[in-house]
Design an enzyme around this catalytic site. Structure first.
Site, PDB file in Angstrom:
ATOM      1  N   ALA A  91      36.484  38.700  37.711  1.00 36.08           N
ATOM      2  CA  ALA A  91      37.445  38.168  38.413  1.00 36.08           C
ATOM      3  C   ALA A  91      38.203  39.510  37.817  1.00 36.08           C
ATOM      4  O   ALA A  91      39.590  40.054  39.528  1.00 36.08           O
ATOM      5  CB  ALA A  91      38.377  37.647  37.565  1.00 36.08           C
ATOM      6  N   TYR A  92      38.530  40.003  37.087  1.00 34.93           N
ATOM      7  CA  TYR A  92      39.394  41.519  37.163  1.00 34.93           C
ATOM      8  C   TYR A  92      39.280  43.137  38.392  1.00 34.93           C
ATOM      9  O   TYR A  92      40.332  43.226  39.465  1.00 34.93           O
ATOM     10  CB  TYR A  92      39.575  42.633  35.702  1.00 34.93           C
ATOM     11  CG  TYR A  92      39.958  42.982  35.185  1.00 34.93           C
ATOM     12  CD1 TYR A  92      41.500  43.030  34.890  1.00 34.93           C
ATOM     13  CD2 TYR A  92      40.030  44.348  35.908  1.00 34.93           C
ATOM     14  CE1 TYR A  92      42.540  44.288  35.424  1.00 34.93           C
ATOM     15  CE2 TYR A  92      40.785  45.287  35.140  1.00 34.93           C
ATOM     16  CZ  TYR A  92      41.942  45.987  35.070  1.00 34.93           C
ATOM     17  OH  TYR A  92      42.615  46.550  35.327  1.00 34.93           O
ATOM     18  N   TRP A  93      37.558  42.990  38.182  1.00 36.90           N
ATOM     19  CA  TRP A  93      37.359  43.977  39.096  1.00 36.90           C
ATOM     20  C   TRP A  93      37.613  43.125  40.411  1.00 36.90           C
ATOM     21  O   TRP A  93      37.984  44.696  41.534  1.00 36.90           O
ATOM     22  CB  TRP A  93      35.433  44.373  38.564  1.00 36.90           C
ATOM     23  CG  TRP A  93      36.125  45.048  37.674  1.00 36.90           C
ATOM     24  CD1 TRP A  93      36.889  45.553  36.246  1.00 36.90           C
ATOM     25  CD2 TRP A  93      34.415  45.520  37.109  1.00 36.90           C
ATOM     26  NE1 TRP A  93      36.177  46.380  35.759  1.00 36.90           N
ATOM     27  CE2 TRP A  93      34.976  45.948  35.159  1.00 36.90           C
ATOM     28  CE3 TRP A  93      32.980  45.032  37.159  1.00 36.90           C
ATOM     29  CZ2 TRP A  93      33.993  46.669  34.416  1.00 36.90           C
ATOM     30  CZ3 TRP A  93      32.008  45.833  36.025  1.00 36.90           C
ATOM     31  CH2 TRP A  93      32.855  46.359  34.966  1.00 36.90           C
TER      32      TRP A  93
ATOM     33  N   SER B 299      39.845  41.204  41.876  1.00 38.15           N
ATOM     34  CA  SER B 299      41.433  41.071  42.587  1.00 38.15           C
ATOM     35  C   SER B 299      41.735  42.604  42.221  1.00 38.15           C
ATOM     36  O   SER B 299      42.193  42.364  43.086  1.00 38.15           O
ATOM     37  CB  SER B 299      41.375  40.815  41.030  1.00 38.15           C
ATOM     38  OG  SER B 299      41.644  41.359  40.068  1.00 38.15           O
ATOM     39  N   LYS B 300      41.134  43.706  41.835  1.00 40.23           N
ATOM     40  CA  LYS B 300      41.792  45.272  41.942  1.00 40.23           C
ATOM     41  C   LYS B 300      41.023  45.848  43.056  1.00 40.23           C
ATOM     42  O   LYS B 300      41.065  46.760  44.386  1.00 40.23           O
ATOM     43  CB  LYS B 300      41.265  46.091  41.395  1.00 40.23           C
ATOM     44  CG  LYS B 300      42.313  45.314  39.238  1.00 40.23           C
ATOM     45  CD  LYS B 300      43.067  46.396  39.650  1.00 40.23           C
ATOM     46  CE  LYS B 300      44.138  45.660  38.348  1.00 40.23           C
ATOM     47  NZ  LYS B 300      45.491  46.146  38.219  1.00 40.23           N
TER      48      LYS B 300
END
Length: 250
Positions: free
Chosen positions: A160-162, A164-165
């Site tokens: 999810a982090y990658w 979103s970025k």
């Protein structure tokens, strides 16, 4: 002369880690800095907007601690308004607020997925939307979104982090074209290596990082100072890696 003398910067997510390092670096370069985040009191992670602002003012700089929740449009508008009221305008935005979740997609709770999108993507949209009119009023400026080199690591899977970025990078690269006529530089900045922030330590999934893969947060600060000096006639519409940028401009 200090390269950012007379400039005003708003740094979202500035109570610790990369955001704090960038806020301090911008102040050392001469900017007046709004230190913005939700962290008014010590919580699970160390660092508050007050402690970072105090660090800046103790060193002779100008700083204003500003409570700001990037997922709340009214909170963002109030924080930007307080900054402009205190310092007389706004020239530089650093959209750094973020949450970390690096678990595999199949074990990611829907709430965690949504939180990453709300903070890391929509939060960037919200602070950027609020800041644009003020930079336009100053005749130009610089907007910087902090992303991650993980965006390009597709061979290491997805989280999810990658994701979103990656969306933030598309937002900012496209926005550069929209704001070129307003003389506003729009860039993304990612660490070249891993910055072991408090958030990474808490949410990095227990990953052990070899020493040679660790980057000091001060490198991100130096890179942000370089991008903060840009307008649409300089570097714009790019995704920069901190160490490469500092080395090229050093």
């Amino acid at each position: 002369m200090s390269p950012l003398a007379g400039k005003v910067a708003f740094v979202a997510g500035a109570s610790r880690g990369i955001g704090a390092a960038i806020a301090v670096a911008l102040a050392e370069a001469g900017a007046s800095v709004a230190v913005a985040a939700r962290s008014e009191q010590e919580g699970k992670l160390p660092g508050t907007i007050g402690s970072v602002a105090e660090r800046i003012t103790d060193a002779g700089g100008r700083a204003l601690p500003v409570p700001c929740d990037v997922t709340d449009e009214q909170s963002v508008d109030s924080a930007i308004a307080a900054t402009v009221a205190e310092f007389g305008g706004l020239d530089i935005l650093v959209a750094n607020a973020g949450v970390l979740w690096m678990g595999p997609i199949e074990t990611t709770p829907a709430k965690r997925w949504q939180l990453c999108l709300d903070v890391n993507l929509t939060g960037v949209f919200t602070v950027t939307k609020a800041a644009i009119p003020h930079l336009r009023e100053r005749g130009g400026g610089s907007m910087i979104a902090v992303t991650t080199s993980g965006v390009t690591m597709t061979d290491r899977g997805s989280n999810a982090y990658w994701v979103s970025k990656a969306a933030v990078e598309r937002l900012y690269v496209g926005l550069a074209a929209d704001l070129r006529q307003d003389n506003i530089a729009v860039n993304c900045l990612a660490p070249s290596r891993v910055v072991l922030t408090e958030g990474w330590t808490a949410g990095g999934g227990g990953r052990e990082i070899p020493p040679e893969m660790v980057e000091p947060p001060e490198t991100m600060g130096a890179a942000a100072v370089l991008l903060a000096q840009q307008d649409a006639n300089g570097i714009s519409g790019t995704v920069q890696r901190s160490e490469s940028l500092v080395s090229a401009r050093g």
